[in-house]
Design a protein around this motif. Sequence first.
Motif, PDB file in Angstrom:
ATOM      1  N   PRO A  27       0.801  -1.240   0.000  1.00 42.53           N
ATOM      2  CA  PRO A  27       0.000   0.000   0.000  1.00 42.53           C
ATOM      3  C   PRO A  27       0.825   1.277   0.000  1.00 42.53           C
ATOM      4  O   PRO A  27       0.276   2.352  -0.283  1.00 42.53           O
ATOM      5  N   GLN A  28       2.109   1.192   0.322  1.00 44.16           N
ATOM      6  CA  GLN A  28       2.932   2.398   0.383  1.00 44.16           C
ATOM      7  C   GLN A  28       3.927   2.481  -0.776  1.00 44.16           C
ATOM      8  O   GLN A  28       4.886   3.249  -0.715  1.00 44.16           O
ATOM      9  N   VAL A  29       3.666   1.719  -1.845  1.00 44.30           N
ATOM     10  CA  VAL A  29       4.596   1.680  -2.972  1.00 44.30           C
ATOM     11  C   VAL A  29       3.868   1.941  -4.287  1.00 44.30           C
ATOM     12  O   VAL A  29       2.778   1.413  -4.520  1.00 44.30           O
ATOM     13  N   ASN A  30       4.480   2.741  -5.129  1.00 39.90           N
ATOM     14  CA  ASN A  30       4.110   2.851  -6.533  1.00 39.90           C
ATOM     15  C   ASN A  30       5.231   2.209  -7.354  1.00 39.90           C
ATOM     16  O   ASN A  30       6.379   2.664  -7.279  1.00 39.90           O
ATOM     17  N   VAL A  31       4.927   1.161  -8.079  1.00 33.30           N
ATOM     18  CA  VAL A  31       5.912   0.603  -9.003  1.00 33.30           C
ATOM     19  C   VAL A  31       5.862   1.449 -10.270  1.00 33.30           C
ATOM     20  O   VAL A  31       4.855   1.479 -10.977  1.00 33.30           O
ATOM     21  N   VAL A  32       6.959   2.147 -10.545  1.00 38.37           N
ATOM     22  CA  VAL A  32       6.973   3.086 -11.669  1.00 38.37           C
ATOM     23  C   VAL A  32       7.758   2.576 -12.864  1.00 38.37           C
ATOM     24  O   VAL A  32       7.674   3.148 -13.957  1.00 38.37           O
ATOM     25  N   ALA A  33       8.540   1.505 -12.677  1.00 33.58           N
ATOM     26  CA  ALA A  33       9.325   0.999 -13.797  1.00 33.58           C
ATOM     27  C   ALA A  33       9.714  -0.456 -13.559  1.00 33.58           C
ATOM     28  O   ALA A  33       9.877  -0.894 -12.414  1.00 33.58           O
ATOM     29  N   VAL A  34       9.876  -1.181 -14.656  1.00 33.25           N
ATOM     30  CA  VAL A  34      10.388  -2.549 -14.635  1.00 33.25           C
ATOM     31  C   VAL A  34      11.463  -2.639 -15.715  1.00 33.25           C
ATOM     32  O   VAL A  34      11.236  -2.239 -16.864  1.00 33.25           O
ATOM     33  N   VAL A  35      12.620  -3.157 -15.326  1.00 34.12           N
ATOM     34  CA  VAL A  35      13.746  -3.270 -16.254  1.00 34.12           C
ATOM     35  C   VAL A  35      14.124  -4.741 -16.399  1.00 34.12           C
ATOM     36  O   VAL A  35      14.272  -5.445 -15.398  1.00 34.12           O
ATOM     37  N   ASP A  36      14.285  -5.188 -17.632  1.00 34.51           N
ATOM     38  CA  ASP A  36      14.766  -6.543 -17.891  1.00 34.51           C
ATOM     39  C   ASP A  36      15.316  -6.578 -19.311  1.00 34.51           C
ATOM     40  O   ASP A  36      14.701  -5.990 -20.221  1.00 34.51           O
ATOM     41  N   PRO A  37      16.464  -7.231 -19.525  1.00 27.38           N
ATOM     42  CA  PRO A  37      17.048  -7.248 -20.865  1.00 27.38           C
ATOM     43  C   PRO A  37      16.257  -8.065 -21.875  1.00 27.38           C
ATOM     44  O   PRO A  37      16.518  -7.989 -23.075  1.00 27.38           O
ATOM     45  N   HIS A  38      15.271  -8.828 -21.416  1.00 25.42           N
ATOM     46  CA  HIS A  38      14.486  -9.689 -22.307  1.00 25.42           C
ATOM     47  C   HIS A  38      13.101  -9.074 -22.528  1.00 25.42           C
ATOM     48  O   HIS A  38      12.259  -9.088 -21.607  1.00 25.42           O
ATOM     49  N   PRO A  39      12.813  -8.556 -23.720  1.00 26.31           N
ATOM     50  CA  PRO A  39      11.509  -7.928 -23.980  1.00 26.31           C
ATOM     51  C   PRO A  39      10.333  -8.851 -23.722  1.00 26.31           C
ATOM     52  O   PRO A  39       9.262  -8.403 -23.290  1.00 26.31           O
ATOM     53  N   GLU A  40      10.523 -10.159 -23.954  1.00 25.15           N
ATOM     54  CA  GLU A  40       9.422 -11.089 -23.736  1.00 25.15           C
ATOM     55  C   GLU A  40       9.036 -11.170 -22.257  1.00 25.15           C
ATOM     56  O   GLU A  40       7.866 -11.395 -21.922  1.00 25.15           O
ATOM     57  N   ARG A  41      10.011 -11.000 -21.367  1.00 26.32           N
ATOM     58  CA  ARG A  41       9.689 -10.982 -19.939  1.00 26.32           C
ATOM     59  C   ARG A  41       8.889  -9.738 -19.578  1.00 26.32           C
ATOM     60  O   ARG A  41       7.949  -9.799 -18.781  1.00 26.32           O
ATOM     61  N   LEU A  42       9.261  -8.618 -20.154  1.00 20.02           N
ATOM     62  CA  LEU A  42       8.518  -7.385 -19.895  1.00 20.02           C
ATOM     63  C   LEU A  42       7.076  -7.520 -20.368  1.00 20.02           C
ATOM     64  O   LEU A  42       6.131  -7.112 -19.672  1.00 20.02           O
ATOM     65  N   ALA A  43       6.893  -8.102 -21.543  1.00 19.21           N
ATOM     66  CA  ALA A  43       5.542  -8.302 -22.064  1.00 19.21           C
ATOM     67  C   ALA A  43       4.750  -9.250 -21.170  1.00 19.21           C
ATOM     68  O   ALA A  43       3.553  -9.042 -20.917  1.00 19.21           O
ATOM     69  N   ALA A  44       5.444 -10.280 -20.654  1.00 16.39           N
ATOM     70  CA  ALA A  44       4.760 -11.261 -19.815  1.00 16.39           C
ATOM     71  C   ALA A  44       4.289 -10.649 -18.501  1.00 16.39           C
ATOM     72  O   ALA A  44       3.153 -10.892 -18.063  1.00 16.39           O
TER      73      ALA A  44
END
Length: 373
Positions: A27-44
């Motif tokens: 409740p006290q966090v905003n996730v503002v970004a996700v970083v991963d070298p594999h685009p398929e993981r980001l899409a997943a």
Amino acid sequence: MTNKINIAVIGVGRWGVHLLRNFLAHPQVNVVAVVDPHPERLAAVKQQFNLDENVLLTTQWQDLKILPELTGVAIATPATTHYALIKDALQQGYHVLAEKPLTLDPAECRELCHLAEQHHLILTVDHTYLFHPAVEQGKTVVQAGKLGDLRYGYATRTHLGPVRQDVDALWDLAIHDIAIFNAWLGQIPIKVQATGTVWLQRAGGQGGRGAGGQGSRGAEVSIYTDSSLPQGLADLVWLTLTYPDGFQAYIHLCWLNPDKQRRLGIVGSLGSLIFDEMSISSPLTLLHGEFEQQGNQFIPVNQRQIVLELEPGEPLGRVCSSFVASILNNTPSEISSGWVGTELVEILAALTLSLSQGGKPVFLSDRIVKHQK
């Protein structure tokens, strides 16, 4: 407190995806970004967690620098990448939660701890077992003296894979049990010994670094980055840890044993405390029992078993909550700070040296740097 902090998760592989899940639910966090070298993981993960369009998804760590309100980062990348990522994050003014181990080099660990202090930033290491309800309860039992005079400890951590190609079974498995013994005893070892056996990955093909990576600290680092065993990566490792009061713990590690065990115990004059992670119904058990001498015979007495009740809660969720609380309160974690992580890397490095020398004892009293409370 209603303030929210902005967090970026770096690395959403097997473990990072669970960090992301916990931070999204906090409740006290905003996730503002996700970083991963594999685009398929980001899409997943975008699909799995139905991420808002405002969440930055990128394959490049440097892209985070366009986020002016970023408070902290959670790093779940291979250990060989930790030093550079954590150092850059701290220099950018971000608080850091790092997957264990902190780095593969004690000198780098110390440097990062000092850097965090200089910038008044939180550096926490994800030693998840230290937040496990069974480990927390076990620490209370041991330190309350319920086992009597402590005699010895033992642990077994075996399974059939996964077999790592960057580090040996020592670096892959030992850190968990060492962390638990240190927490329960309230001490760190002063002497360590390690022996091992190689079957799968012999030197010449896969290599055989016990600590992985290339060193940059001259002679001091060379003893940590040389092969742990001349013949390759150890599949089986036996450890002995000796603590200041003479207590010894014996640890058995193997990643090619189908008999999967996650079991740790401490034996005292009044009984034993067993943490069996594979036992869903009774992960923490207190076994009372002692001897009564009758003439020249020793008769077992006062034998009984107590399954200890544990508070509910996912250990990783507790890690994330602790990191958030540390940031909001501007107070380093007493359970798993960067200095605690550094102690554990120091111990692994000393064990690697012993392993490379056929089990020769290595003393840590002059080597290890006590963490700051």
